[in-house]
Enzyme design. Sequence first.
Site, mmCIF file in Angstrom:
data_model
loop_
_atom_site.group_PDB
_atom_site.id
_atom_site.type_symbol
_atom_site.label_atom_id
_atom_site.label_comp_id
_atom_site.label_asym_id
_atom_site.label_seq_id
_atom_site.Cartn_x
_atom_site.Cartn_y
_atom_site.Cartn_z
ATOM 1 C CG ASN A 1 2.731 8.431 12.625
ATOM 2 O OD1 ASN A 1 2.902 8.362 11.404
ATOM 3 N ND2 ASN A 1 1.737 9.104 13.159
ATOM 4 C CB CYS B 1 0.568 5.412 5.922
ATOM 5 S SG CYS B 1 -1.108 5.542 5.280
ATOM 6 C CG HIS C 1 -1.237 8.607 8.518
ATOM 7 N ND1 HIS C 1 -0.195 8.320 7.653
ATOM 8 C CD2 HIS C 1 -0.692 8.611 9.772
ATOM 9 C CE1 HIS C 1 0.925 8.174 8.331
ATOM 10 N NE2 HIS C 1 0.646 8.339 9.627
#
Length: 249
Positions: free
Chosen positions: A136, A14, A121
């Site tokens: 995202n 991520c 994250h």
Amino acid sequence: MEAVFHEKQEGSLCAQHCLNSLLQGAYFNPVDLSSLALSLDEAERIRMAECGEESDEYQRFLRQPSGNMDDSGFFSVQVISSALEVWGLELVPFSSADERVTSVFSNPCKMQAFICNYKEHWFTIRKLGNQWFNLNSLLNKPQLISDTYLALFLAQLKNDGYSIFVIFGVLPDCDADHLLKLKPAIQINSDIQEQDDTHLQEALQQSLHESKDCEEHELIKAIQMSMQSNTEEDDDVLLRKAIHMSLDC
């Protein structure tokens, strides 16, 4: 929204997805970020060695795993910050006393991007053209965010325990920015708006629950009622007051 660069989640990369979404291109890969992490580890090792290579602290440090990356693909905030420095960009905590950040509380729309983190994250929220997008990597596609909802979304993330960082500096030029100024994006998925409304209510409920001041309590109640009204200008004023209170909590 095909013009918007958006990497979907792959493993635990991520941090890579977050950076590339911010920069709007495949500028970083795991090897690049690992190199930055190793450089940070080495710099920290040199600092620790100043206390003496035979010291307990130094020997304990050598036995510890890297705090900047792990085998899953996670990278620390220091790695993110170092990667942005390559582009002349600065990562500043939303909670910082930096004068540039304190003014963001009342009007986050005047900024250009945010990076958010929770439980390892990372994801980016960025303005492209004159619109805001949630980039995202866990989403199937970029999510369009209205100016009013942006502030409430940030307040909700803060209440949920997210660390929020503001990006300062000049972001690299990208096609999406130019194209979206000429032709703004339209969110096709109607479920997004329904989800946004739910999040708005949750953020306001949280603010209402935490508020101990009677005046704030009544103001947030009024805002919840205003969300169902048609007086758009009055709604915006009330919403911004609630946003300011939420971010200052």
